[in-house]
Design a protein around this motif. Structure first.
Motif, PDB file in Angstrom:
ATOM      1  N   VAL A 159      -7.797 -71.317  12.207  1.00 11.98           N
ATOM      2  CA  VAL A 159      -7.618 -70.391  13.316  1.00 11.98           C
ATOM      3  C   VAL A 159      -6.752 -71.441  14.514  1.00 11.98           C
ATOM      4  CG1 VAL A 159      -8.352 -68.841  15.124  1.00 11.98           C
ATOM      5  CG2 VAL A 159      -9.413 -68.772  12.650  1.00 11.98           C
ATOM      6  N   VAL A 160      -5.659 -70.829  14.640  1.00 13.39           N
ATOM      7  CA  VAL A 160      -4.985 -71.850  15.885  1.00 13.39           C
ATOM      8  C   VAL A 160      -4.531 -70.636  17.107  1.00 13.39           C
ATOM      9  CG1 VAL A 160      -3.841 -73.335  14.179  1.00 13.39           C
ATOM     10  CG2 VAL A 160      -2.613 -71.016  14.835  1.00 13.39           C
ATOM     11  N   SER A 161      -4.497 -71.208  18.185  1.00  7.20           N
ATOM     12  CA  SER A 161      -3.828 -70.715  19.246  1.00  7.20           C
ATOM     13  C   SER A 161      -2.440 -70.847  19.498  1.00  7.20           C
ATOM     14  CB  SER A 161      -4.681 -71.091  20.550  1.00  7.20           C
ATOM     15  OG  SER A 161      -4.449 -70.599  21.878  1.00  7.20           O
ATOM     16  N   ALA A 162      -1.911 -69.752  19.797  1.00 10.47           N
ATOM     17  CA  ALA A 162      -0.362 -69.951  19.976  1.00 10.47           C
ATOM     18  C   ALA A 162       0.243 -68.717  20.786  1.00 10.47           C
ATOM     19  CB  ALA A 162       0.476 -69.848  18.728  1.00 10.47           C
ATOM     20  N   GLU A 163       1.279 -68.896  21.578  1.00  5.24           N
ATOM     21  CA  GLU A 163       1.620 -68.046  22.508  1.00  5.24           C
ATOM     22  C   GLU A 163       2.272 -66.703  21.631  1.00  5.24           C
ATOM     23  OE1 GLU A 163       2.371 -67.770  25.820  1.00  5.24           O
ATOM     24  OE2 GLU A 163       1.259 -70.000  26.162  1.00  5.24           O
ATOM     25  N   ASP A 164       2.846 -66.983  20.656  1.00  5.14           N
ATOM     26  CA  ASP A 164       3.589 -65.853  19.933  1.00  5.14           C
ATOM     27  C   ASP A 164       3.551 -66.275  18.455  1.00  5.14           C
ATOM     28  OD1 ASP A 164       5.848 -67.585  19.790  1.00  5.14           O
ATOM     29  OD2 ASP A 164       6.492 -66.417  21.490  1.00  5.14           O
ATOM     30  N   MET A 165       4.236 -64.968  17.519  1.00  7.14           N
ATOM     31  CA  MET A 165       4.089 -65.492  15.968  1.00  7.14           C
ATOM     32  C   MET A 165       4.966 -66.484  15.876  1.00  7.14           C
ATOM     33  SD  MET A 165       3.369 -64.665  13.169  1.00  7.14           S
ATOM     34  CE  MET A 165       2.670 -63.087  12.773  1.00  7.14           C
ATOM     35  N   ASP A 166       6.218 -66.551  16.830  1.00 12.52           N
ATOM     36  CA  ASP A 166       7.066 -67.743  16.489  1.00 12.52           C
ATOM     37  C   ASP A 166       6.480 -69.337  16.662  1.00 12.52           C
ATOM     38  OD1 ASP A 166       9.228 -66.046  15.742  1.00 12.52           O
ATOM     39  OD2 ASP A 166      10.045 -66.005  17.494  1.00 12.52           O
ATOM     40  N   SER A 167       5.717 -69.183  17.813  1.00 15.29           N
ATOM     41  CA  SER A 167       5.015 -70.421  18.113  1.00 15.29           C
ATOM     42  C   SER A 167       4.159 -70.735  16.923  1.00 15.29           C
ATOM     43  CB  SER A 167       4.341 -70.442  19.458  1.00 15.29           C
ATOM     44  OG  SER A 167       5.292 -70.233  20.485  1.00 15.29           O
ATOM     45  N   ALA A 168       3.083 -69.783  16.394  1.00 12.64           N
ATOM     46  CA  ALA A 168       2.390 -70.055  15.221  1.00 12.64           C
ATOM     47  C   ALA A 168       3.090 -70.462  13.996  1.00 12.64           C
ATOM     48  CB  ALA A 168       1.326 -68.657  15.062  1.00 12.64           C
ATOM     49  N   LEU A 169       4.077 -69.646  13.800  1.00  9.93           N
ATOM     50  CA  LEU A 169       4.912 -70.220  12.605  1.00  9.93           C
ATOM     51  C   LEU A 169       5.247 -71.815  12.714  1.00  9.93           C
ATOM     52  CD1 LEU A 169       6.994 -67.033  11.944  1.00  9.93           C
ATOM     53  CD2 LEU A 169       4.968 -68.139  10.501  1.00  9.93           C
ATOM     54  N   ALA A 170       5.840 -71.916  14.018  1.00 10.52           N
ATOM     55  CA  ALA A 170       6.043 -73.502  14.185  1.00 10.52           C
ATOM     56  C   ALA A 170       4.950 -74.568  14.011  1.00 10.52           C
ATOM     57  CB  ALA A 170       6.850 -73.685  15.491  1.00 10.52           C
ATOM     58  N   LEU A 171       3.997 -74.078  14.384  1.00  9.15           N
ATOM     59  CA  LEU A 171       2.667 -74.828  14.025  1.00  9.15           C
ATOM     60  C   LEU A 171       2.529 -75.001  12.367  1.00  9.15           C
ATOM     61  CD1 LEU A 171       0.267 -73.465  16.754  1.00  9.15           C
ATOM     62  CD2 LEU A 171       1.463 -75.977  16.759  1.00  9.15           C
ATOM     63  N   GLY A 179       5.011 -76.882  -3.015  1.00  5.62           N
ATOM     64  CA  GLY A 179       5.624 -75.707  -3.700  1.00  5.62           C
ATOM     65  C   GLY A 179       4.935 -74.304  -3.358  1.00  5.62           C
ATOM     66  N   SER A 180       4.100 -74.380  -2.126  1.00  8.90           N
ATOM     67  CA  SER A 180       3.242 -73.078  -1.967  1.00  8.90           C
ATOM     68  C   SER A 180       3.622 -72.560  -0.415  1.00  8.90           C
ATOM     69  CB  SER A 180       1.980 -73.254  -2.342  1.00  8.90           C
ATOM     70  OG  SER A 180       1.335 -72.011  -2.605  1.00  8.90           O
ATOM     71  N   GLY A 181       2.522 -72.189   0.191  1.00 10.68           N
ATOM     72  CA  GLY A 181       2.765 -71.789   1.550  1.00 10.68           C
ATOM     73  C   GLY A 181       1.565 -71.375   2.319  1.00 10.68           C
ATOM     74  N   VAL A 182       1.677 -70.697   3.442  1.00 10.41           N
ATOM     75  CA  VAL A 182       0.845 -70.457   4.354  1.00 10.41           C
ATOM     76  C   VAL A 182       0.963 -68.788   5.044  1.00 10.41           C
ATOM     77  CG1 VAL A 182       1.858 -71.500   6.350  1.00 10.41           C
ATOM     78  CG2 VAL A 182      -0.456 -71.047   6.516  1.00 10.41           C
ATOM     79  N   GLU A 183       0.107 -67.976   4.902  1.00 12.39           N
ATOM     80  CA  GLU A 183       0.333 -66.888   5.618  1.00 12.39           C
ATOM     81  C   GLU A 183      -0.216 -67.031   7.027  1.00 12.39           C
ATOM     82  OE1 GLU A 183      -0.337 -63.576   2.058  1.00 12.39           O
ATOM     83  OE2 GLU A 183      -2.046 -64.844   2.139  1.00 12.39           O
ATOM     84  N   VAL A 184       0.315 -66.231   7.948  1.00 13.57           N
ATOM     85  CA  VAL A 184       0.058 -66.445   9.347  1.00 13.57           C
ATOM     86  C   VAL A 184      -0.081 -64.799   9.591  1.00 13.57           C
ATOM     87  CG1 VAL A 184       0.932 -67.116  11.533  1.00 13.57           C
ATOM     88  CG2 VAL A 184       1.496 -68.568   9.592  1.00 13.57           C
ATOM     89  N   GLY A 185      -1.219 -64.761  10.530  1.00 11.57           N
ATOM     90  CA  GLY A 185      -1.429 -63.309  10.928  1.00 11.57           C
ATOM     91  C   GLY A 185      -2.228 -63.599  12.385  1.00 11.57           C
ATOM     92  N   PRO A 186      -1.630 -62.580  13.234  1.00 15.07           N
ATOM     93  CA  PRO A 186      -2.517 -62.476  14.537  1.00 15.07           C
ATOM     94  C   PRO A 186      -3.983 -62.166  14.321  1.00 15.07           C
ATOM     95  CG  PRO A 186      -0.797 -60.772  14.438  1.00 15.07           C
ATOM     96  CD  PRO A 186      -0.552 -61.649  13.171  1.00 15.07           C
ATOM     97  N   VAL A 187      -4.849 -62.489  15.003  1.00 18.04           N
ATOM     98  CA  VAL A 187      -6.193 -62.120  15.008  1.00 18.04           C
ATOM     99  C   VAL A 187      -6.536 -60.876  16.029  1.00 18.04           C
ATOM    100  CG1 VAL A 187      -8.751 -62.689  15.405  1.00 18.04           C
ATOM    101  CG2 VAL A 187      -7.141 -64.105  14.322  1.00 18.04           C
ATOM    102  N   MET A 188      -6.855 -59.811  15.627  1.00  8.58           N
ATOM    103  CA  MET A 188      -7.081 -58.634  16.404  1.00  8.58           C
ATOM    104  C   MET A 188      -8.846 -58.740  16.763  1.00  8.58           C
ATOM    105  SD  MET A 188      -6.652 -54.369  16.094  1.00  8.58           S
ATOM    106  CE  MET A 188      -8.067 -53.960  15.318  1.00  8.58           C
ATOM    107  N   GLU A 189      -9.009 -58.974  17.976  1.00  3.62           N
ATOM    108  CA  GLU A 189     -10.482 -59.329  18.367  1.00  3.62           C
ATOM    109  C   GLU A 189     -11.122 -57.914  18.236  1.00  3.62           C
ATOM    110  OE1 GLU A 189     -11.949 -62.272  19.326  1.00  3.62           O
ATOM    111  OE2 GLU A 189     -10.248 -63.643  19.183  1.00  3.62           O
ATOM    112  N   ALA A 190     -12.391 -57.890  17.817  1.00  5.42           N
ATOM    113  CA  ALA A 190     -13.228 -56.573  17.848  1.00  5.42           C
ATOM    114  C   ALA A 190     -13.604 -56.334  19.364  1.00  5.42           C
ATOM    115  CB  ALA A 190     -14.187 -56.970  16.845  1.00  5.42           C
ATOM    116  N   ALA A 191     -13.888 -54.791  19.707  1.00  2.79           N
ATOM    117  CA  ALA A 191     -14.268 -54.630  20.927  1.00  2.79           C
ATOM    118  C   ALA A 191     -15.697 -55.430  21.224  1.00  2.79           C
ATOM    119  CB  ALA A 191     -14.332 -53.238  21.053  1.00  2.79           C
TER     120      ALA A 191
END
Length: 99
Positions: free
Chosen positions: A63-75, A85-97
């Motif tokens: 889990v990382v902290s980033a300003e936005d998706m583009d920043s997360a992808l850059a990390l 020859g593989s990759g990484v899936e990146v997705g924002p965390v939606m904090e539970a109430a």
């Protein structure tokens, strides 16, 4: 700053080599304060539905902290799994109430 989950995927036949731990340590070190949770390796897995590409498996997450998706992808762009020859899936965390 938002949190993003990185799900690292590798080819099904992937096996780490002697230098793999050092590569990961260097990459994590390069993330600096953006690294919120180093995460863990995944030792087994199962899939339901359409998940990832055929012939690949999840190997770890972080889990990382980033300003936005583009920043997360850059990390994520230099993550060691990209070299096998593989990759990484990146997705924002939606904090539970109430979290």
């Amino acid at each position: 700053m938002a949190k993003y989950v990185f799900s690292f995927r590798v080819p099904a036949e992937y096996a780490p080599h002697a230098g793999t731990p050092a590569e990961w340590q260097a990459w994590f070190g390069g993330l600096g304060s953006a690294l919120v949770d180093v995460g863990n390796a995944v030792t087994d897995y199962a899939s339901l539905g359409e998940v990832g590409g055929s012939g690949s498996r999840m190997v770890a997450y972080s889990v990382v902290s980033a300003e936005d998706m583009d920043s997360a992808l850059a990390l994520a762009k230099d993550v060691p799994v990209m070299r096998v020859g593989s990759g990484v899936e990146v997705g924002p965390v939606m904090e539970a109430a109430g979290s």
